[in-house]
Design an enzyme around this catalytic site. Structure first.
Site, PDB file in Angstrom:
ATOM      1  N   GLY A  71     -54.446  18.699  -8.913  1.00 24.45           N
ATOM      2  CA  GLY A  71     -55.500  19.714  -8.887  1.00 24.45           C
ATOM      3  C   GLY A  71     -56.818  19.179  -9.406  1.00 24.45           C
ATOM      4  N   CYS A  72     -56.758  18.310 -10.409  1.00 22.34           N
ATOM      5  CA  CYS A  72     -57.984  17.734 -10.967  1.00 22.34           C
ATOM      6  C   CYS A  72     -58.673  16.801  -9.971  1.00 22.34           C
ATOM      7  CB  CYS A  72     -57.683  16.993 -12.260  1.00 22.34           C
ATOM      8  SG  CYS A  72     -57.393  18.088 -13.674  1.00 22.34           S
ATOM      9  N   ILE A  73     -57.892  16.095  -9.155  1.00 24.26           N
ATOM     10  CA  ILE A  73     -58.516  15.264  -8.114  1.00 24.26           C
ATOM     11  C   ILE A  73     -59.381  16.141  -7.217  1.00 24.26           C
ATOM     12  CG2 ILE A  73     -58.136  13.775  -6.112  1.00 24.26           C
ATOM     13  CD1 ILE A  73     -55.486  12.930  -7.353  1.00 24.26           C
ATOM     14  N   TYR A  91     -51.156  19.443 -12.372  1.00 28.54           N
ATOM     15  CA  TYR A  91     -52.427  19.312 -13.095  1.00 28.54           C
ATOM     16  C   TYR A  91     -53.261  18.148 -12.567  1.00 28.54           C
ATOM     17  CZ  TYR A  91     -54.496  16.509 -16.936  1.00 28.54           C
ATOM     18  OH  TYR A  91     -55.245  15.652 -17.697  1.00 28.54           O
ATOM     19  N   PHE A  93     -62.607  17.273  -9.078  1.00 29.65           N
ATOM     20  CA  PHE A  93     -63.658  16.255  -9.174  1.00 29.65           C
ATOM     21  C   PHE A  93     -64.259  15.947  -7.808  1.00 29.65           C
ATOM     22  CE2 PHE A  93     -61.717  15.314 -13.332  1.00 29.65           C
ATOM     23  CZ  PHE A  93     -62.870  15.253 -14.102  1.00 29.65           C
TER      24      PHE A  93
END
Length: 419
Positions: free
Chosen positions: A382-384, A379, A387
């Site tokens: 993947g968020c890096i 999670y 963004f």
């Protein structure tokens, strides 16, 4: 068809990712710094039954697929089938290549996945009991686990980095102070912090500004940790955190309201009532600082009910564009005074969290189990990517409740310029 051949067709030959499977097939360069290993037919069943990000997530979280190398780099290279997901045509082609057998296997999702049927039994989307369960699913993992990932600040929201090489703790302090300065906090004021987490903003406002601060959270573990932290700081006369729904706060007449990372959990249909509720809590001239993740435009889906994030991380989470949020706030009477996007800051924040998890991996696995630790690794990495590639943003919006004469009480320029 060999699994390696299928993988190469989907990912492409230039991805520089090695692939190996239980059937003995291999693909990609032997010297690649990244490798994906499919360890059993169960992984193939997950991929066949949910091709794209969800199938990959299930196979990895369950341990039937392994990643060798840096998770962020892998997801960045596999962008089209992870964070961005596959097109319908690509999904159909992948399922056909895998054949019928994996589609017929009965493989329940890993236990870390929140079933939609479980939520449905608790009422309609964003009913109080359902919201409480969704928050419990994500935030009541383990305070010790969160301490390892988030660091001493226990701040689970985007930091604001004063300098490129600022530490995570410096950046989280700077974020709380930025919010305090935007709100114009002064000694003797009253602050309501909704969705307060482990009490970081409440403690900062009380300790550094002499503000009487009330925080509320739907996580019992967060509330217990925050109340102990408040006592340890000797701030009991100024600060309080309650385990309760923000909608049950009865006090009014606050000088300021901060909402840091809560709006994503409210739901589009409930946002007008949410902002109206916060408006009603403020005295004339009072300010609201809304800090939340947003979509980059109004064209994307508000949420992906069947996606990895919704099933494993933030059940019932919904994102709106900052333009839509501002319009709702304005229509309810707020005047918007300042807005900024901290998208790059959130990518940096997540990198620090990923590093913290890596550094405490063995302890984290022992505390919460391999599956949950893998959910977090996947999670956050993947968020890096999300963004960095502008799939998601992080906006702070400062609004004010005007007095009866239309006065805002906001100075012509801040005493200290906001970064």
């Amino acid at each position: 068809m060999a699994l390696a051949t299928i993988f190469e067709k989907i990912v492409g030959k230039d991805a520089n990712i090695a692939f190996m499977a239980y059937d003995g097939s291999k693909a990609g360069p032997d010297a690649a710094d990244l490798a994906l290993e499919v360890k059993s037919p169960i992984a193939v069943a997950y991929l066949a039954q949910a091709p794209g990000e969800l199938g990959l997530a299930r196979a990895y979280v369950s341990g039937h697929m392994d990643v060798h190398g840096d998770m962020y780099t892998l997801l960045d290279r596999m962008w089209n089938i992870t964070t961005n997901d596959l097109s319908t045509a690509e999904k159909v082609a992948a399922v056909r290549a895998l054949g019928v057998k994996p589609l017929l296997m009965r493989v329940p999702p890993p236990p870390q996945e929140m079933r939609q049927s479980t939520l449905a039994r608790l009422g309609s989307r964003h009913a109080k009991q359902r919201d409480a369960e969704a928050i419990h699913h994500h935030y009541d993992v383990s305070n010790r686990f969160y301490r390892w990932v988030l660091g001493p600040s226990m701040a689970y929201t985007c930091a604001a980095f004063p300098e490129e090489d600022s530490s995570l703790e410096e950046a989280q302090f700077a974020k709380f102070d930025l919010v305090a300065r935007k709100l114009g906090l002064k000694e003797g004021m009253r602050l309501l912090d909704v969705g307060c987490g482990w009490g970081g903003m409440v403690i900062h406002a009380a300790k550094h500004y002499g503000v009487k601060a009330l925080g509320v959270t739907l996580s019992k573990q967060q509330a217990e940790w925050a109340q102990k932290a408040i006592a340890d700081e000797g701030l009991q006369d100024l600060a309080e955190v309650r385990f309760m729904d923000y909608r049950d706060v009865r006090e009014t007449g606050f000088d300021a309201v901060s909402s840091i990372g809560l709006t994503e959990h409210i739901g589009k249909d409930n946002l007008p009532a949410y902002f109206a509720f916060l408006y009603g809590k403020l005295k004339p001239g009072g300010r609201l600082l809304n800090h939340c993740i947003t979509r980059p435009t109004g064209k994307e889906k508000t949420f992906n009910k069947g996606g990895f994030i919704n099933r494993y991380v933030f059940p019932d989470g919904e994102l709106e564009s900052v333009g839509w949020l501002i319009r709702e706030m304005e229509d309810l009477g707020f005047e918007i005074r300042h807005e900024e996007n901290l998208r790059e800051h959130y990518a940096k924040t997540l990198r620090h969290w990923c590093d913290n998890l890596d550094a405490n991996w063995d302890e984290a696995v022992q505390e919460v189990g391999m599956g949950t630790a893998r959910v977090w690794a996947l999670y956050m990495a993947g968020c890096i990517v999300g963004f960095e590639r502008n799939k998601v943003q992080l906006h702070q919006v400062l609004a004010v409740k005007l007095d009866e004469h239309g006065r805002s009480g906001v100075p012509l320029r801040p005493a200290r310029d906001w970064p």
